[in-house]
Design a protein around this motif. Sequence first.
Motif, PDB file in Angstrom:
ATOM      1  N   SER A   1       7.684  -7.366 -13.726  1.00 49.59           N
ATOM      2  CA  SER A   1       8.467  -8.067 -12.695  1.00 49.59           C
ATOM      3  C   SER A   1       8.404  -7.334 -11.359  1.00 49.59           C
ATOM      4  O   SER A   1       8.176  -7.956 -10.318  1.00 49.59           O
ATOM      5  N   THR A   2       8.585  -6.022 -11.391  1.00 52.19           N
ATOM      6  CA  THR A   2       8.530  -5.254 -10.150  1.00 52.19           C
ATOM      7  C   THR A   2       7.135  -5.308  -9.545  1.00 52.19           C
ATOM      8  O   THR A   2       6.977  -5.490  -8.329  1.00 52.19           O
ATOM      9  N   THR A   3       6.107  -5.169 -10.382  1.00 51.03           N
ATOM     10  CA  THR A   3       4.727  -5.230  -9.890  1.00 51.03           C
ATOM     11  C   THR A   3       4.435  -6.593  -9.276  1.00 51.03           C
ATOM     12  O   THR A   3       3.858  -6.693  -8.181  1.00 51.03           O
ATOM     13  N   SER A   4       4.829  -7.662  -9.970  1.00 47.24           N
ATOM     14  CA  SER A   4       4.593  -9.018  -9.459  1.00 47.24           C
ATOM     15  C   SER A   4       5.297  -9.226  -8.130  1.00 47.24           C
ATOM     16  O   SER A   4       4.716  -9.749  -7.175  1.00 47.24           O
TER      17      SER A   4
ATOM     18  N   ILE B 191       3.848  -7.836  -0.531  1.00 44.96           N
ATOM     19  CA  ILE B 191       2.742  -7.317   0.279  1.00 44.96           C
ATOM     20  C   ILE B 191       1.954  -8.474   0.898  1.00 44.96           C
ATOM     21  O   ILE B 191       1.596  -8.442   2.088  1.00 44.96           O
ATOM     22  N   LEU B 192       1.684  -9.506   0.106  1.00 43.87           N
ATOM     23  CA  LEU B 192       0.940 -10.661   0.608  1.00 43.87           C
ATOM     24  C   LEU B 192       1.744 -11.415   1.669  1.00 43.87           C
ATOM     25  O   LEU B 192       1.211 -11.805   2.716  1.00 43.87           O
ATOM     26  N   LYS B 193       3.051 -11.623   1.399  1.00 44.10           N
ATOM     27  CA  LYS B 193       3.903 -12.305   2.376  1.00 44.10           C
ATOM     28  C   LYS B 193       3.982 -11.502   3.672  1.00 44.10           C
ATOM     29  O   LYS B 193       3.905 -12.058   4.780  1.00 44.10           O
TER      30      LYS B 193
ATOM     31  N   ILE C 283       4.118   0.581  -8.221  1.00 43.87           N
ATOM     32  CA  ILE C 283       3.555   0.582  -6.869  1.00 43.87           C
ATOM     33  C   ILE C 283       2.031   0.711  -6.934  1.00 43.87           C
ATOM     34  O   ILE C 283       1.297  -0.011  -6.242  1.00 43.87           O
ATOM     35  N   LEU C 284       1.548   1.618  -7.774  1.00 45.79           N
ATOM     36  CA  LEU C 284       0.101   1.807  -7.918  1.00 45.79           C
ATOM     37  C   LEU C 284      -0.571   0.517  -8.376  1.00 45.79           C
ATOM     38  O   LEU C 284      -1.639   0.143  -7.861  1.00 45.79           O
ATOM     39  N   SER C 285       0.042  -0.173  -9.346  1.00 51.44           N
ATOM     40  CA  SER C 285      -0.536  -1.420  -9.856  1.00 51.44           C
ATOM     41  C   SER C 285      -0.576  -2.488  -8.775  1.00 51.44           C
ATOM     42  O   SER C 285      -1.568  -3.211  -8.633  1.00 51.44           O
ATOM     43  N   ALA C 286       0.507  -2.606  -8.014  1.00 47.20           N
ATOM     44  CA  ALA C 286       0.560  -3.618  -6.951  1.00 47.20           C
ATOM     45  C   ALA C 286      -0.470  -3.323  -5.863  1.00 47.20           C
ATOM     46  O   ALA C 286      -1.167  -4.232  -5.382  1.00 47.20           O
ATOM     47  N   MET C 287      -0.580  -2.066  -5.488  1.00 45.80           N
ATOM     48  CA  MET C 287      -1.562  -1.695  -4.459  1.00 45.80           C
ATOM     49  C   MET C 287      -2.985  -1.957  -4.940  1.00 45.80           C
ATOM     50  O   MET C 287      -3.830  -2.445  -4.181  1.00 45.80           O
ATOM     51  N   SER C 288      -3.254  -1.644  -6.217  1.00 49.16           N
ATOM     52  CA  SER C 288      -4.594  -1.871  -6.766  1.00 49.16           C
ATOM     53  C   SER C 288      -4.947  -3.354  -6.781  1.00 49.16           C
ATOM     54  O   SER C 288      -6.077  -3.736  -6.453  1.00 49.16           O
ATOM     55  N   ALA C 289      -3.981  -4.186  -7.163  1.00 49.47           N
ATOM     56  CA  ALA C 289      -4.233  -5.629  -7.180  1.00 49.47           C
ATOM     57  C   ALA C 289      -4.564  -6.131  -5.782  1.00 49.47           C
ATOM     58  O   ALA C 289      -5.473  -6.968  -5.606  1.00 49.47           O
ATOM     59  N   CYS C 290      -3.853  -5.635  -4.782  1.00 52.26           N
ATOM     60  CA  CYS C 290      -4.107  -6.073  -3.413  1.00 52.26           C
ATOM     61  C   CYS C 290      -5.443  -5.534  -2.891  1.00 52.26           C
ATOM     62  O   CYS C 290      -6.124  -6.203  -2.101  1.00 52.26           O
TER      63      CYS C 290
ATOM     64  N   ILE D 294      -0.232  -0.785   2.874  1.00 51.88           N
ATOM     65  CA  ILE D 294       0.729   0.280   3.174  1.00 51.88           C
ATOM     66  C   ILE D 294       1.969  -0.297   3.844  1.00 51.88           C
ATOM     67  O   ILE D 294       3.114   0.050   3.488  1.00 51.88           O
ATOM     68  N   SER D 295       1.778  -1.189   4.786  1.00 58.23           N
ATOM     69  CA  SER D 295       2.910  -1.814   5.474  1.00 58.23           C
ATOM     70  C   SER D 295       3.792  -2.577   4.502  1.00 58.23           C
ATOM     71  O   SER D 295       5.025  -2.523   4.576  1.00 58.23           O
ATOM     72  N   GLY D 296       3.157  -3.285   3.545  1.00 61.13           N
ATOM     73  CA  GLY D 296       3.913  -4.049   2.553  1.00 61.13           C
ATOM     74  C   GLY D 296       4.740  -3.161   1.645  1.00 61.13           C
ATOM     75  O   GLY D 296       5.896  -3.475   1.342  1.00 61.13           O
ATOM     76  N   VAL D 297       4.174  -2.046   1.212  1.00 63.91           N
ATOM     77  CA  VAL D 297       4.904  -1.127   0.339  1.00 63.91           C
ATOM     78  C   VAL D 297       6.089  -0.507   1.077  1.00 63.91           C
ATOM     79  O   VAL D 297       7.208  -0.438   0.552  1.00 63.91           O
ATOM     80  N   LYS D 298       5.857  -0.077   2.296  1.00 62.41           N
ATOM     81  CA  LYS D 298       6.922   0.578   3.062  1.00 62.41           C
ATOM     82  C   LYS D 298       8.111  -0.353   3.320  1.00 62.41           C
ATOM     83  O   LYS D 298       9.264   0.097   3.392  1.00 62.41           O
ATOM     84  N   SER D 299       7.841  -1.645   3.472  1.00 59.98           N
ATOM     85  CA  SER D 299       8.900  -2.586   3.827  1.00 59.98           C
ATOM     86  C   SER D 299       9.504  -3.280   2.606  1.00 59.98           C
ATOM     87  O   SER D 299      10.372  -4.148   2.743  1.00 59.98           O
ATOM     88  N   TYR D 300       9.081  -2.894   1.421  1.00 63.44           N
ATOM     89  CA  TYR D 300       9.511  -3.590   0.205  1.00 63.44           C
ATOM     90  C   TYR D 300      10.975  -3.299  -0.146  1.00 63.44           C
ATOM     91  O   TYR D 300      11.438  -2.166  -0.054  1.00 63.44           O
TER      92      TYR D 300
END
Length: 538
Positions: free
Chosen positions: A140-143, A149-151, A351-358, A369-375
Amino acid sequence: MVDTSFSITQTSDRIASQKTFTIQELAKAIKGEIYGLNDFYCNSGFNGIFQTLNDAVSGDIVIRHWINKKGVEIAAEKNIACLITLNPTEGAISKSEEINFPVIVVDKIQYATSFAIKWTIENLVPHSKRIVISGTNGKSTTSHMIYHILKNSGYNVFTNTDAESEFNTLIDPMVAKMIAEQVINAQDVDVRSLDYVADIPNKSVFDYIVVEVSEVQGWGEELMENHALIMSSALNPDVGVVTNVAMDHIGLVKSIDEVFDETLGIVKAINKRAVVLNHDDERVLSMLDYLNPDVEAYYTSMDKDKVLNFIAPLSNKVYFDLEENSIYLNGVSALRYKELPFTSEHFIRNILSAMSACLALKLSVEDIISGVKSYKPLSRRFIKLSDEPVIIDDFAHNPDGVKATINAASTLANELNKKELYVVFAIRGSRGEKLNGLISEAIAEVINELDESNDRKVKLFLSSSIDQVNDLNVVKPFEKDIFTKTLDDNSVNYTHYDKLVTVLDDVYNSANNDDVILLIGAQGMDPAEKVLKDLGHI
């Protein structure tokens, strides 16, 4: 052996690509049998929306696990096209034949819901890129982070992930329903005036569709075999993510090997771009042997040396360097520890999984990076509810998640120079003896490990939450007994409360401002924040 027969059925693929179809074609595609009328009930036929019975209107197709004769009568009154069900009860079939209303009965409801997803995507948002995420912990967190990040990067994105993971089973029509409703709302025309919903002019409403898929799913105590494979195949994903493989869903699966086989469906369903694998989980890493041709593997790790020595391009490795306290992309430090939205190990893995998918989706490093920082995290994902005392609320609900979360709370207490750690755990009701036994073993293990290492003394409190749970989540006496017996056998001290409101009030009043309180568990702990607010404690 994994059965892929449904996911590659030519009939299903052909029908799903058509903007409409006959009821006979539909029944064949989902392997069902028609009762009552051998045609769609409404004159216009299927209009293109798979729905729940409550929200259905004329021309919709309703999918329900079970239906009784009253439900059939309601469906007929609404003039829906037909009703699909796994379990017709209380005279549903005789009523359908009496009023000449079409009911399709299937052996596997996932055939119907996967078809609904496939048809909706291929006809309403065929140009979207799709990402599927599964695994025992962290999906759930990864999704949700991938979605954010995409938004944040300016794309239009759909996701089925919410705070309670309510729609990640995909065994009802909710994903198809939500996609259709959002696509319809984005049109400049009255969609209901069109002959078919598939005739909508704007088919680029979503750039990306991010779908969380339960790795193991069932109905009652019956395992829905190949759930992840069937649902992921219906989505035809560009990228898949597997977070980990651990024991959960006891009663549906009997061994870790069964969990592996079910989770493996995600990897087998990817035929396009990439799969993200947790390099630190041996079972997940072994899924490499099942990659389809032309599918690229990306790796995440908390072990820098191991992953760097693994034969794979550096550009496909996203890892956390414990010495540098930093996440590395392409061998370069990208995010420092203090820049992360949460810093416990199991969330860093997400976080690692989400970044890898992107990365696999070819997003720029700057956008990632911007998406992770603002999450902003989902609710009940190691969320701080109070500062004095520090109160952390977390959804952990299986053995691995419970251990990781208690360890994370202990680490946080150390970092903040806090004194006592209070752990309040809600026992999971109606989950049987085995799962509760495994969870209590995990709690005993982590508490004793912290005690033996002199890292932290833990004060443990249990709740059956009889004042908060519904009939489906009541803690049975034998479930409480196995839980407490395991703790007794492992010399773990605890205090048990029947009511959540009582334990939360007592623990809050016992704790000092320089202590940490961890609220942990699923259904029985879900209302904790509201209870604390009602008590005036936060």
